[in-house]
Design an enzyme around this catalytic site. Structure first.
Site, PDB file in Angstrom:
ATOM      1  CD  GLU A 133      51.859 -20.535  36.392  1.00 36.74           C
ATOM      2  OE1 GLU A 133      52.324 -19.676  37.173  1.00 36.74           O
ATOM      3  OE2 GLU A 133      52.333 -21.669  36.271  1.00 36.74           O
ATOM      4  CG  ASP A 190      54.150 -11.278  43.727  1.00 35.69           C
ATOM      5  OD1 ASP A 190      54.705 -12.213  43.119  1.00 35.69           O
ATOM      6  OD2 ASP A 190      52.914 -11.203  43.883  1.00 35.69           O
TER       7      ASP A 190
END
Ligand SMILES: Cc1ncc(COP(=O)(O)O)c(C=O)c1O
Lengths: 259, 397
Positions: free
Chosen positions: A46, A57
Site C-alpha cells: 500500500e 494518522d
C-alpha cells in the site's frame, strides 16, 4: 480479476501487506522500497500519497507525510515514478491517501493514471460509502481498481454487511478504533470482535491492520483473518535505519519468521 | 420564521455541492449518532427551555443591540452593534458550547474535547464543562497559545487541560486535526464540541442553529428600537463563520437585507500571507466537509495568515461557501492594518475595545458609501481583552 483477487485465490492465509509513504525517506525511494519489500517476501503493498492534514494518522505517519511533502512528493510526481512500477514489481499494489489531493487531480484522471501504472486498488478512508456507490463505482470498475473499505470495532453489523456487498478486493479491519501507530489492544474485547468478523462469513477476505508491529501480533491476527497490514512499524524502521534492502529484508523476515 | 430551505442544509447534509461528511470509518459511528439524534433532541421543549434558561441567566442574553451614536456620526449613517462581546466569557462562542454541552449530556457523554484558535471557543467550552462538571480537553496551536496567553490561563483556571498542537502551522487547523484524532481514539464516551460552522454534517447545521439566537434577537430588538422589520445590511467577520451564520440566519430569506461576510485579508490577498478563503480558495475537503479551501494545485492545504487567531483558518463553513456561490452573501476582506485601526477607532469613539476578529467587520464600514438613511447591524462578536498585547505591540501603546 486483478492482482488482488488472484493473490487471495493463490494464497489463502498469512498474507503480509506493507504500507509505506511515497517519497519517504527520500523522494526517489518509492520504487526501490517497493522492490525491496517484494524481494523480502511481502505479498501486497500500500503506497501512501502524502497529505498536509492527515487527520486519521498518528505521529509516525504524520511525520513521514510531512517529510515526503518537503521532499517534493505530489500525485503528479508519484505517477511519474510509478510509470515503471510494473517493470519491477509483480505483487498487488494499492494507493492509499486522503481525498483532497485526489479531488484536485480529478477522480477520472486519477483512476486513469492508476490504471496506466498498474495499480490494483485504492484505500481512500474519507471517501463516503454512498458517494462511492452513486458516483465512482463504475469508474473504479472500468479501471479494474478494487475499492477497499475500513471497518472498526465500532462498526455496526448491518454496515459491515453493506461494505461487504460493495467491496471486491478485501476488507480492511482495524484492530481498534484509533489513529495509526497505536499499540494493539490485547483485550478480550478485541478477540471477540475478530471472532465476530470471522463468524460473519463475509464474501471478501479480511486483512487486519493498525497496531500490528512484530511477529507476535502478526501471528495473532492471521489466526483470525487472511492477512495483516503493517504501516507505522515499517515507517519507524525506515526513519531509524534507512531504506536499504537488507534493512527491509531483516524486518520482513522478523515478521514472517522465515529462514 | 424561515419559510423555505433555499439556503439551509438538505437531507443528505449538503448545501448545494458543499458540506457532506467526508470522514474515515473511525469517525462514522460518532457522526452518525449525532446526525440521528441532534434534531430530535434540540427541538424538544425540555431542551429549548434548558438552553434558553442558561442563555438568559448564565450567559446574560439577550445581548443589547446598541445604537452606536458617535460611530454613526463618524460615518454618516445609522450603525447598531450586536453586543456579543457582553456575553459571559466575552464572545458569541458560548451560545454554541451551551447548546452542544446539553446535547452531549443527553447522549450520555462524559468527556468533552474542543479545538480553539483565539482561545475564545476553548474558554467557552472549559466554562460550560466547569458549570456541569465534565472533563475537558482543549487542543490549541502552539503559536496561538503564545499570542492568546490570557485565554490559556483562563482555561487552566477553569479546570481544562490545554494540549498544544505542534504540527503544521501550529494554529487553528492543526488544533482541529488533533481534536479529531482524539475523537477517533475515544469514540464512545467523548463528545467533540466544534467551535464554528465547520466539520462534517451535522456540525455546520447544528452550530448555526445554536448561534441563530443572534439574528432572532436582532430582529426583535431592531423592531422595538426603530420600527423597522429588517436592517439594510448585516456585517460580520468570518473565520469558520459561526458568528456570521448566527447574525445572518433569520435574514437569509429576506433578500432585501444585504449580508456581508468579512474575511481576514492578512497582509493583503496578493502577499501570500492571507486568510481570505473566498478569494484564494478552491473546492476541496477540509475537516470532513466539502467547502472552499486554500490549497496548492496538488491539494495540500496552505497555511493561512491573519493577525487575528480566530480568523486564521484556511477554509470557511460549507454553508458560507454555498452562500458565496449563490451570491446571497457578499464576501469582502480586510487587512491586518485596517482591522487594527478600526479596533482603535471603536475604542476611542464608543469606549468599546473589540476583539481583533470583530474589528475586521468594523473596518468594512470605512469602505462603504452611505446615503445617511440606512441602518447597518455589525456583529460585535467579541471583546478585545484577549488581544490587548497585540494592540499594545501594534500601536506601541
Ligand atoms: C471574537 C471572535 N469573533 C469571531 C471568531 C471567528 O469565528 P467564527 O467565524 O466562527 O465566528 C472568533 C474565533 O475564535 C472569535 O473569538
Amino acid at each position: 480479476m486483478n492482482r488482488i483477487n488472484e493473490l487471495f485465490k493463490k494464497k489463502p492465509g498469512k498474507l503480509l501487506s506493507i504500507y509505506f509513504t511515497a517519497g519517504y525517506p527520500g523522494l526517489e525511494d518509492t520504487i526501490p522500497v517497493a522492490r525491496a519489500l517484494q524481494e523480502a517476501g511481502a505479498d501486497m503493498l500500500e503506497i501512501g500519497f502524502p497529505f498536509s492534514d492527515p487527520l486519521a494518522d498518528g505521529p509516525v505517519i504524520q511525520h513521514s507525510s510531512e517529510v515526503a511533502l518537503k521532499n517534493g512528493m505530489s500525485l503528479r510526481k508519484l505517477f511519474s515514478q510509478l510509470k515503471e512500477l510494473r517493470e519491477h514489481v509483480r505483487i498487488p499494489v494499492l494507493l492509499m491517501g486522503y481525498l483532497n489531493p485526489v479531488f484536485q487531480y480529478g477522480m477520472e484522471n486519477f483512476c486513469a493514471s492508476c490504471a496506466e501504472c498498474g495499480i490494483d486498488g485504492l484505500i481512500l478512508p474519507d471517501l463516503p460509502m454512498t458517494e462511492f456507490e452513486t458516483q465512482y463505482q463504475d469508474l473504479f470498475r472500468r479501471h479494474n481498481l478494487s475499492n477497499i473499505f475500513l471497518v472498526t470495532p465500532e462498526s455496526r453489523e448491518e454496515r459491515i454487511r453493506r461494505i461487504d456487498q460493495l467491496s471486491d478486493g478485501f476488507i480492511y479491519a482495524l484492530s481498534s478504533s484509533s489513529t495509526t501507530g497505536k499499540q494493539m489492544d490485547s483485550t478480550l474485547q478485541t478477540e471477540k470482535y475478530f471472532e465476530k468478523l470471522q463468524s460473519m462469513n463475509l464474501r471478501n477476505p479480511l486483512m487486519i491492520g493498525f497496531g500490528v508491529n512484530d511477529r507476535e501480533s502478526f501471528q495473532k491476527v492471521v489466526s483470525y483473518a487472511h492477512g495483516a497490514i503493517i504501516g507505522s512499524a515499517f515507517i519507524r524502521l525506515l526513519d531509524k535505519e534507512g531504506a536499504r534492502p537488507e534493512v527491509i529484508r531483516r524486518f520482513i523476515h522478523s515478521i514472517l519468521g522465515s529462514n | 420564521m424561515k419559510t423555505e430551505n433555499k439556503y439551509g442544509v438538505d437531507e443528505r447534509g449538503f448545501y448545494g455541492r458543499f458540506g457532506g461528511a467526508y470522514i474515515p470509518e473511525m469517525l462514522y459511528p460518532n457522526i452518525e449518532e449525532l446526525r440521528e439524534n441532534y434534531l430530535r433532541i434540540i427541538e424538544t421543549p425540555e431542551f429549548r427551555k434548558e438552553f434558553e434558561g442558561l442563555l438568559a441567566d448564565y450567559v446574560g442574553r439577550p445581548t443589547p443591540l446598541y445604537l452606536a451614536q458617535r460611530l454613526s456620526e463618524h460615518y454618516g449613517t445609522t450603525i447598531y452593534l450586536k453586543r456579543e462581546d457582553l456575553n459571559h466569557t466575552g464572545a458569541h462562542k458560548i451560545n454554541n458550547t451551551i447548546g452542544q454541552l446539553l446535547l452531549a449530556e443527553k447522549l450520555g457523554k462524559k468527556r468533552i474535547i474542543a479545538e480553539t484558535g483565539a482561545g475564545q471557543h476553548g474558554v467557552a467550552t472549559a466554562t460550560v464543562c466547569a458549570l456541569r462538571g465534565l472533563e475537558c480537553v482543549v487542543y490549541m496551536g502552539e503559536v496561538d497559545m503564545q499570542r492568546q496567553a490570557p485565554n490559556v490561563a483562563r482555561m487552566k483556571m477553569l479546570g481544562a487541560t490545554v494540549v498544544p498542537a505542534t504540527c503544521g502551522s501550529k494554529t487553528l487547523k492543526d488544533a482541529t486535526n488533533e481534536a479529531l484524532r482524539d475523537w477517533i481514539n475515544n469514540p464512545v464516551d467523548t463528545h467533540y464540541i466544534i467551535g464554528s460552522v465547520v466539520g462534517p454534517h451535522p456540525y455546520p447545521d447544528m452550530v448555526a442553529r445554536f448561534q441563530s439566537v443572534i439574528s432572532r434577537e436582532i430582529r426583535r430588538q431592531l423592531l422595538e428600537k426603530s420600527g423597522k422589520e429588517v436592517p439594510d445590511q448585516v456585517i460580520a467577520c468570518v473565520g469558520g463563520g459561526s458568528n456570521a451564520m448566527g447574525a445572518f440566519y433569520h435574514f437569509l430569506d429576506d433578500e432585501s437585507v444585504k449580508l456581508i461576510g468579512v474575511e481576514a485579508g492578512g497582509e493583503g490577498v496578493d502577499t501570500g500571507r492571507s486568510a481570505a478563503t473566498t478569494v484564494l480558495g478552491k473546492d476541496g475537503i477540509i475537516h470532513g466537509s466539502r467547502s472552499l479551501l486554500m490549497q496548492t494545485d496538488d491539494g495540500q492545504i496552505i497555511e493561512p495568515h491573519s493577525v487575528s487567531a480566530g480568523l486564521d483558518y484556511p477554509g470557511i463553513g460549507p454553508q458560507h461557501a454555498h452562500l458565496h456561490e449563490t451570491g446571497r452573501v457578499q464576501f469582502v476582506n480586510i487587512t491586518d492594518q485596517e482591522a487594527m485601526e478600526a479596533g482603535l477607532l471603536l475604542s476611542k469613539l464608543e469606549g468599546i475595545i473589540p476583539a481583533i476578529e470583530s474589528s475586521h467587520a468594523l473596518a468594512w464600514l470605512k469602505k462603504m458609501e452611505f446615503t445617511g438613511r440606512e441602518s447597518i447591524v455589525i456583529s460585535l462578536s467579541g471583546r478585545g481583552d484577549k488581544d490587548l498585547q497585540t494592540y499594545i505591540d501594534f500601536f506601541r501603546l
